[in-house]
Scaffold this motif. Structure first.
Motif, PDB file in Angstrom:
ATOM      1  N   MET A  18      -2.246   5.102  11.986  1.00 35.48           N
ATOM      2  CA  MET A  18      -1.740   5.845  10.824  1.00 35.48           C
ATOM      3  C   MET A  18      -2.279   5.255   9.532  1.00 35.48           C
ATOM      4  N   LYS A  19      -2.358   3.921   9.491  1.00 36.81           N
ATOM      5  CA  LYS A  19      -2.916   3.285   8.290  1.00 36.81           C
ATOM      6  C   LYS A  19      -4.377   3.685   8.113  1.00 36.81           C
ATOM      7  N   GLN A  20      -5.095   3.722   9.238  1.00 38.19           N
ATOM      8  CA  GLN A  20      -6.502   4.103   9.181  1.00 38.19           C
ATOM      9  C   GLN A  20      -6.639   5.523   8.604  1.00 38.19           C
ATOM     10  N   GLU A  43     -13.543  -2.668   5.441  1.00 39.77           N
ATOM     11  CA  GLU A  43     -12.865  -3.693   6.225  1.00 39.77           C
ATOM     12  C   GLU A  43     -11.409  -3.313   6.502  1.00 39.77           C
ATOM     13  N   GLY A  44     -11.222  -2.110   6.993  1.00 38.63           N
ATOM     14  CA  GLY A  44      -9.873  -1.711   7.378  1.00 38.63           C
ATOM     15  C   GLY A  44      -9.028  -1.264   6.202  1.00 38.63           C
ATOM     16  N   ASP A  66     -16.216   2.012   6.520  1.00 37.67           N
ATOM     17  CA  ASP A  66     -16.499   0.807   7.291  1.00 37.67           C
ATOM     18  C   ASP A  66     -15.630   0.813   8.550  1.00 37.67           C
ATOM     19  N   GLU A  67     -16.249   1.016   9.687  1.00 37.78           N
ATOM     20  CA  GLU A  67     -15.560   1.043  10.977  1.00 37.78           C
ATOM     21  C   GLU A  67     -14.275   1.883  10.936  1.00 37.78           C
ATOM     22  N   PRO A  68     -14.395   3.174  10.625  1.00 39.78           N
ATOM     23  CA  PRO A  68     -13.193   3.988  10.434  1.00 39.78           C
ATOM     24  C   PRO A  68     -12.407   4.244  11.716  1.00 39.78           C
TER      25      PRO A  68
END
Ligand SMILES: Nc1ncnc2c1ncn2[C@@H]1O[C@H](COP(=O)(O)OP(=O)(O)O)[C@@H](O)[C@H]1O
Ligand SMILES: [Mg+2]
Lengths: 302, 319
Positions: free
Chosen positions: B146-148, B89-90, B166-168
């Motif tokens: 960048m966080k991802q 989830e992010g 999860d949803e990268p």
């Protein structure tokens, strides 16, 4: 698993020769929580908010000392907080006075912020799920969080004492201290007593920290947990002030909060220290168990 | 301790999660072969993240069982989790700490990670996702992309056998999406199983070898991508004046003919893709029967149509 085995169970990363993490769990040596605790402390103390809280606490003795210094005739004996009238004679009393002033609200406020933030803050940031996936281990994380909050309690009281002592030395003469028992002790021993009182106040805050830890496991909203913890500290003192509820007083979190007078006698009486420690331990055990029960079974959906 | 026993990295049986009155995940039997890049496909709200939370021990299952890397959950969580890197989830970080400090923090929470190699592993992970230059910046100043990437780096701090992502590619620009896709491929080349969720079919088609499709909490299809493409219906349309004869011939091939449209000179028939004969042999048989074939078309359902058919069309979240 032998590394010669074919199949996809190989690990990625440049440490592959050190052995794949599929090696039997028993053969690897898990560390205790020391590095996690160090990391927890570095997160607490690298946070601007923590320093804002400590600065606010340090401002209390400074404010007191400056106010007393600027008043020509000095405070009236017997009025205002305890020890206030002694400050002009002895800078050592600034720290005592500030501690007494901070106990009812300022200290519970800062401790409520840090203890209420322990789990709920991680949940709010979303970092809780990543700590658990690592895995930090739920019990281990809870313990480290509590120890971190307890260390903050110590640093909070020491901040008041330190700021009070420094400003006291700067603005007032240094002298002997007359204890509640009438005996007189020198500055060296007085400093020791001051530290003892700081220790007493720290212990007084440990129960509240456990309450905050538990409340923090109930929510993903840190502000809510902080507010609830502070409300409990204030409510406990309100109940403590009602004679109609005297039967409840021995069980109140705040029952011994101002009972450090015994440490200011010659010889020192440890009775109130022991009673306080026992009461706080009770709170730690009860709310620690509740926090454990809640946190180890909770769905982390933040 | 092995996945070689079953050859499965993840296996669930009847896995279910109920929130109040809603079955967020309902009776899911997931089978993820080891060594695959497995796409976990489904529209928003179809239960992907909830399934992943159960697989990682963040949430308990209401019903059902899960085996991850050959070990039964939730009992074996503490020995399974160190073998998994995950993004759920992010990404989530302490905004007041730098990227490096955030990774150091996560790594020091790992009981099995060595303190002496910590710094070098953090730097290597940052380098692998291309964040070396922003490593010292506070995460507060990071863009979502960048966080991802930092999230991906955190999954790479130690060698992992299974990556659950999860949803990268959420929030990434096309360039970032391509880089993440390449990263995922490189994880797979290193031998890890990659379980990656997405609500975008195109993404799964580009990077996965296998996929499962979720819809409203249920698993509606799973298997190799080719296998998934093969299931579904094939349609043939024959343009001929000899409709009746054509219909009989097609029925012999297993086709079900649609209601004949009067006098249109067209016969449309449907058969499951896996049962469909080669088009040229159908035409040859028709001609041999004396059917005057004036036109012949074959349409096969694309994976996209199938995905839409399985999960419902449009932008609306189903629940
Ligand atoms: N904490 C929660 N409480 C209640 N319902 C939830 C919670 N988390 C998710 N849901 C519901 O579960 C369903 C599946 O959500 P989720 O697993 O996040 O879907 P996806 O990841 O596929 O978008 C959704 O309908 C969502 O509303
Ligand atoms: Mg999701």
């Amino acid at each position: 698993m032998s590394s010669a085995e074919p199949g996809p169970a190989r690990a990625i990363g440049e440490r592959a020769p050190l052995g794949s993490p599929s090696g039997e769990g028993e053969s690897r040596h898990p560390s205790l929580g020391i590095s996690l605790l160090v990391s927890e402390l570095s997160v607490i103390y690298r946070r601007p908010r923590t320093w804002a809280l400590l600065a606010a606490l340090a401002a209390v003795p400074i404010l007191i000392a400056v106010a007393v210094r600027l008043t020509d005739d000095g405070p009236q004996p017997g009025r205002g907080p305890p020890f206030l009238d002694s400050i002009t004679n002895n800078g050592l009393f600034v720290g005592f006075t500030a501690l007494v002033v901070c106990i009812p609200l300022f200290l519970p406020l800062t401790v409520g912020v840090v203890a209420g933030d322990t789990i709920a803050g991680e949940a709010g940031h979303g970092t809780l799920r990543y700590l658990l996936i690592v895995p930090a281990g739920r019990v281990r994380l809870l313990l480290v969080k509590y120890v971190g909050a307890a260390i903050f309690c110590l640093s909070a009281t020491l901040t008041i004492v330190l700021a009070g002592t420094v400003i006291g030395f700067a603005l007032f003469p240094l002298g002997d201290v007359t204890l509640l028992s009438g005996d007189t002790i020198g500055p060296g021993e007085s400093t020791l007593r001051l530290l003892l009182v700081a220790g007493y106040v720290t212990v007084s805050l440990l129960g509240l920290s456990a309450v905050g830890l538990f409340i923090s496991t109930l929510t993903d909203v840190p502000v809510g947990a902080m507010a609830a913890t502070i409300v409990i500290a204030v409510a406990s003192q309100v109940v403590g002030a009602l004679p109609q509820l005297a039967w409840l007083h021995p069980w109140l979190l705040s029952n011994h909060w101002l009972g450090f007078g015994d440490l200011l006698r010659q010889p020192i009486s440890w009775d109130s220290f022991g009673a306080n420690a026992l009461l706080q331990l009770g709170y730690i055990a009860l709310f620690g168990a509740l926090a454990y029960g809640r946190f180890t079974t909770k769905d982390v959906l933040s | 301790m092995t996945v070689a026993g079953t050859g499965l990295a993840i296996e669930t049986r009847g896995l279910s999660k109920r929130f109040g009155h809603q079955d967020a995940v309902d009776d899911v039997d997931l089978t993820v072969p080891a060594g695959t890049v497995f796409g976990f496909l489904g529209p928003n709200g179809s239960g992907k993240t909830t399934t992943i939370r159960m697989l990682l021990g963040l949430a308990s299952a209401t019903r059902g069982e899960a085996t991850v890397l050959g070990q039964e959950l939730p009992g074996a969580l503490s020995s399974v989790l160190p073998r998994i890197g995950a993004l759920v989830e992010g990404p989530a970080f302490y905004p007041f700490l730098s990227g490096t400090a955030n990774l150091m923090r996560l790594d020091s929470a790992d009981r099995y990670a060595s303190g002496s190699t910590r710094r070098s592993r953090v730097d290597a992970a940052l380098d692998r996702v291309g964040l070396t230059h922003a490593a010292g910046k506070r995460v507060k100043a990071y863009s979502l992309g960048m966080k991802q990437r930092l999230g991906l780096a955190s999954a790479l701090l130690s060698p992992r056998e299974l990556l659950v992502l999860d949803e990268p590619t959420n929030g990434l620009d096309p360039q970032g999406t391509r880089e993440v896709r390449n990263l995922i491929r490189s994880f797979a080349d290193d031998g890890a199983t990659v379980f990656v969720s997405s609500h975008l079919l195109s993404e799964v088609e580009q990077m996965c070898t296998h996929a499962a499709i979720m819809s409203a909490g249920r698993l509606v299809a799973q298997g190799g991508l080719d296998e998934l493409r093969r299931v579904g219906d094939a349609h043939v349309t024959v343009v001929t004046p000899d409709a009746e004869r054509a219909r009989r011939r097609l029925a012999a091939f297993g086709f079900v003919t649609d209601e004949p449209a009067e006098g249109s000179g067209r016969v449309r028939a449907t058969v499951a893709v896996e049962a469909a004969a080669a088009p040229e042999s159908i035409v040859a048989a028709l001609v041999a029967d004396g059917v005057r074939v004036r036109g012949f078309t074959v349409e096969q359902v694309t994976l996209e149509e199938r995905f839409v058919a399985l999960t419902g069309e449009g932008f609306d979240v189903v629940r």
